[in-house]
Design a protein around this motif. Structure first.
Motif, PDB file in Angstrom:
ATOM      1  N   ARG A  25     -41.570 -11.664  25.605  1.00 49.83           N
ATOM      2  CA  ARG A  25     -41.343 -12.494  24.424  1.00 49.83           C
ATOM      3  C   ARG A  25     -42.625 -12.650  23.618  1.00 49.83           C
ATOM      4  NH1 ARG A  25     -40.046 -18.939  24.144  1.00 49.83           N
ATOM      5  NH2 ARG A  25     -40.243 -19.079  21.915  1.00 49.83           N
ATOM      6  N   ILE A  26     -43.742 -12.828  24.300  1.00 47.18           N
ATOM      7  CA  ILE A  26     -45.022 -12.950  23.602  1.00 47.18           C
ATOM      8  C   ILE A  26     -45.345 -11.665  22.860  1.00 47.18           C
ATOM      9  CG2 ILE A  26     -47.518 -13.162  23.973  1.00 47.18           C
ATOM     10  CD1 ILE A  26     -46.842 -15.192  26.205  1.00 47.18           C
ATOM     11  N   CYS A  27     -45.060 -10.535  23.485  1.00 48.47           N
ATOM     12  CA  CYS A  27     -45.302  -9.239  22.847  1.00 48.47           C
ATOM     13  C   CYS A  27     -44.386  -9.056  21.630  1.00 48.47           C
ATOM     14  CB  CYS A  27     -45.095  -8.120  23.859  1.00 48.47           C
ATOM     15  SG  CYS A  27     -45.425  -6.491  23.202  1.00 48.47           S
ATOM     16  N   ALA A  28     -43.106  -9.392  21.782  1.00 51.65           N
ATOM     17  CA  ALA A  28     -42.159  -9.269  20.671  1.00 51.65           C
ATOM     18  C   ALA A  28     -42.533 -10.213  19.531  1.00 51.65           C
ATOM     19  CB  ALA A  28     -40.742  -9.550  21.153  1.00 51.65           C
ATOM     20  N   ASP A  29     -42.995 -11.424  19.866  1.00 53.02           N
ATOM     21  CA  ASP A  29     -43.419 -12.364  18.839  1.00 53.02           C
ATOM     22  C   ASP A  29     -44.662 -11.865  18.102  1.00 53.02           C
ATOM     23  OD1 ASP A  29     -41.331 -13.989  19.456  1.00 53.02           O
ATOM     24  OD2 ASP A  29     -42.533 -15.592  20.362  1.00 53.02           O
ATOM     25  N   ALA A  30     -45.544 -11.162  18.804  1.00 55.06           N
ATOM     26  CA  ALA A  30     -46.740 -10.614  18.165  1.00 55.06           C
ATOM     27  C   ALA A  30     -46.360  -9.514  17.170  1.00 55.06           C
ATOM     28  CB  ALA A  30     -47.705 -10.079  19.216  1.00 55.06           C
ATOM     29  N   VAL A  31     -45.407  -8.674  17.556  1.00 58.33           N
ATOM     30  CA  VAL A  31     -44.945  -7.610  16.641  1.00 58.33           C
ATOM     31  C   VAL A  31     -44.265  -8.230  15.430  1.00 58.33           C
ATOM     32  CG1 VAL A  31     -43.331  -5.682  16.421  1.00 58.33           C
ATOM     33  CG2 VAL A  31     -44.754  -5.887  18.464  1.00 58.33           C
ATOM     34  N   LEU A  32     -43.407  -9.215  15.666  1.00 59.48           N
ATOM     35  CA  LEU A  32     -42.740  -9.897  14.566  1.00 59.48           C
ATOM     36  C   LEU A  32     -43.744 -10.646  13.699  1.00 59.48           C
ATOM     37  CD1 LEU A  32     -40.065 -10.559  13.194  1.00 59.48           C
ATOM     38  CD2 LEU A  32     -39.830 -12.489  14.749  1.00 59.48           C
ATOM     39  N   ALA A  34     -46.781  -9.740  13.056  1.00 65.62           N
ATOM     40  CA  ALA A  34     -47.434  -8.761  12.182  1.00 65.62           C
ATOM     41  C   ALA A  34     -46.543  -8.428  10.988  1.00 65.62           C
ATOM     42  CB  ALA A  34     -47.766  -7.505  12.974  1.00 65.62           C
ATOM     43  N   ARG A  35     -45.241  -8.296  11.221  1.00 65.32           N
ATOM     44  CA  ARG A  35     -44.316  -8.039  10.117  1.00 65.32           C
ATOM     45  C   ARG A  35     -44.257  -9.225   9.162  1.00 65.32           C
ATOM     46  NH1 ARG A  35     -38.856  -7.031  12.496  1.00 65.32           N
ATOM     47  NH2 ARG A  35     -38.261  -6.790  10.328  1.00 65.32           N
ATOM     48  N   ILE A  36     -44.257 -10.437   9.723  1.00 69.43           N
ATOM     49  CA  ILE A  36     -44.233 -11.646   8.897  1.00 69.43           C
ATOM     50  C   ILE A  36     -45.495 -11.723   8.049  1.00 69.43           C
ATOM     51  CG2 ILE A  36     -44.384 -14.172   9.001  1.00 69.43           C
ATOM     52  CD1 ILE A  36     -42.485 -14.031  11.416  1.00 69.43           C
ATOM     53  N   ALA A  37     -46.648 -11.446   8.657  1.00 66.93           N
ATOM     54  CA  ALA A  37     -47.912 -11.496   7.923  1.00 66.93           C
ATOM     55  C   ALA A  37     -47.929 -10.466   6.792  1.00 66.93           C
ATOM     56  CB  ALA A  37     -49.083 -11.272   8.871  1.00 66.93           C
ATOM     57  N   ALA A  38     -47.327  -9.295   7.041  1.00 67.34           N
ATOM     58  CA  ALA A  38     -47.285  -8.263   6.009  1.00 67.34           C
ATOM     59  C   ALA A  38     -46.429  -8.713   4.827  1.00 67.34           C
ATOM     60  CB  ALA A  38     -46.740  -6.962   6.595  1.00 67.34           C
ATOM     61  N   ALA A  63     -34.131  -5.267  14.244  1.00 60.86           N
ATOM     62  CA  ALA A  63     -33.059  -6.209  14.587  1.00 60.86           C
ATOM     63  C   ALA A  63     -33.162  -7.452  13.706  1.00 60.86           C
ATOM     64  CB  ALA A  63     -33.172  -6.612  16.061  1.00 60.86           C
ATOM     65  N   ARG A  64     -32.019  -8.094  13.523  1.00 57.64           N
ATOM     66  CA  ARG A  64     -31.996  -9.314  12.712  1.00 57.64           C
ATOM     67  C   ARG A  64     -32.761 -10.424  13.428  1.00 57.64           C
ATOM     68  NH1 ARG A  64     -28.828  -9.522   8.461  1.00 57.64           N
ATOM     69  NH2 ARG A  64     -28.489 -11.755   8.589  1.00 57.64           N
ATOM     70  N   VAL A  65     -33.310 -11.327  12.633  1.00 61.34           N
ATOM     71  CA  VAL A  65     -34.107 -12.412  13.186  1.00 61.34           C
ATOM     72  C   VAL A  65     -33.660 -13.725  12.540  1.00 61.34           C
ATOM     73  CG1 VAL A  65     -35.950 -12.129  11.490  1.00 61.34           C
ATOM     74  CG2 VAL A  65     -36.478 -13.110  13.709  1.00 61.34           C
ATOM     75  N   MET A  74     -44.523 -18.528  12.078  1.00 60.99           N
ATOM     76  CA  MET A  74     -45.386 -18.846  10.938  1.00 60.99           C
ATOM     77  C   MET A  74     -46.220 -20.088  11.217  1.00 60.99           C
ATOM     78  SD  MET A  74     -43.046 -18.084   7.583  1.00 60.99           S
ATOM     79  CE  MET A  74     -44.292 -18.693   6.449  1.00 60.99           C
ATOM     80  N   LYS A  75     -45.645 -21.064  11.891  1.00 58.52           N
ATOM     81  CA  LYS A  75     -46.390 -22.272  12.229  1.00 58.52           C
ATOM     82  C   LYS A  75     -47.520 -21.951  13.191  1.00 58.52           C
ATOM     83  CE  LYS A  75     -45.734 -26.978  13.844  1.00 58.52           C
ATOM     84  NZ  LYS A  75     -44.786 -27.964  14.370  1.00 58.52           N
ATOM     85  N   ASN A  76     -47.248 -21.083  14.180  1.00 61.20           N
ATOM     86  CA  ASN A  76     -48.295 -20.695  15.124  1.00 61.20           C
ATOM     87  C   ASN A  76     -49.401 -19.908  14.445  1.00 61.20           C
ATOM     88  OD1 ASN A  76     -46.970 -21.921  17.223  1.00 61.20           O
ATOM     89  ND2 ASN A  76     -45.973 -20.064  17.933  1.00 61.20           N
TER      90      ASN A  76
END
Length: 130
Positions: A25-32, A34-38, A63-65, A74-76
């Motif tokens: 989950r931590i790895c998936a959140d890190a990938v997501l 990066a996409r959010i930051a972009a 995948a949908r989020v 975003m808060k983190n």
């Protein structure tokens, strides 16, 4: 070890069993993240969690989020979208209704108890959203 940390054995084994899931989950959140930051940088920091979610969900390669997950990430990452501050009008006085007479005459000190009651409504939050 459980007695030193004041843990029960089942809680330790549950923590041990879910360790791989937490790591993924931590790895998936890190990938997501990066996409959010972009997307956030692409839109010059104007988009909030719901708009970023819509932008991410438009891309069919991933995948949908959920917007709540995007908001948490975003808060983190301490990313906040721009929001216009709305001015809250607390008093809309009607010209047809007369103003009440000042019975206290600005004397807020009474000679005895229960003679003068004074209240102050400094600010009322807007309930209508304007």
């Amino acid at each position: 070890m459980c007695t030193v940390l004041k843990l029960t054995r089942p809680s330790f084994y549950k923590w041990k069993a879910t360790q791989a899931r937490r790591a993924s989950r931590i790895c998936a959140d890190a990938v997501l993240g990066a996409r959010i930051a972009a997307v956030f940088a692409e839109e010059d920091g104007l988009y909030g969690a719901k708009r970023i979610t819509a932008s991410l969900n438009d891309d069919e390669c991933f995948a949908r989020v959920n917007h709540k997950k995007v908001a948490r990430i975003m808060k983190n990452m301490k990313l906040r979208g721009f929001s216009k501050r709305r001015r809250c009008v607390t008093t809309q006085r009607s010209t047809s209704t007369p103003a009440f007479e000042d019975l206290v005459k600005r004397r807020f000190h009474a000679q005895a108890p229960n003679q003068v009651y004074v209240g102050d409504i400094t600010y009322l939050p807007c309930s209508n959203g304007s």
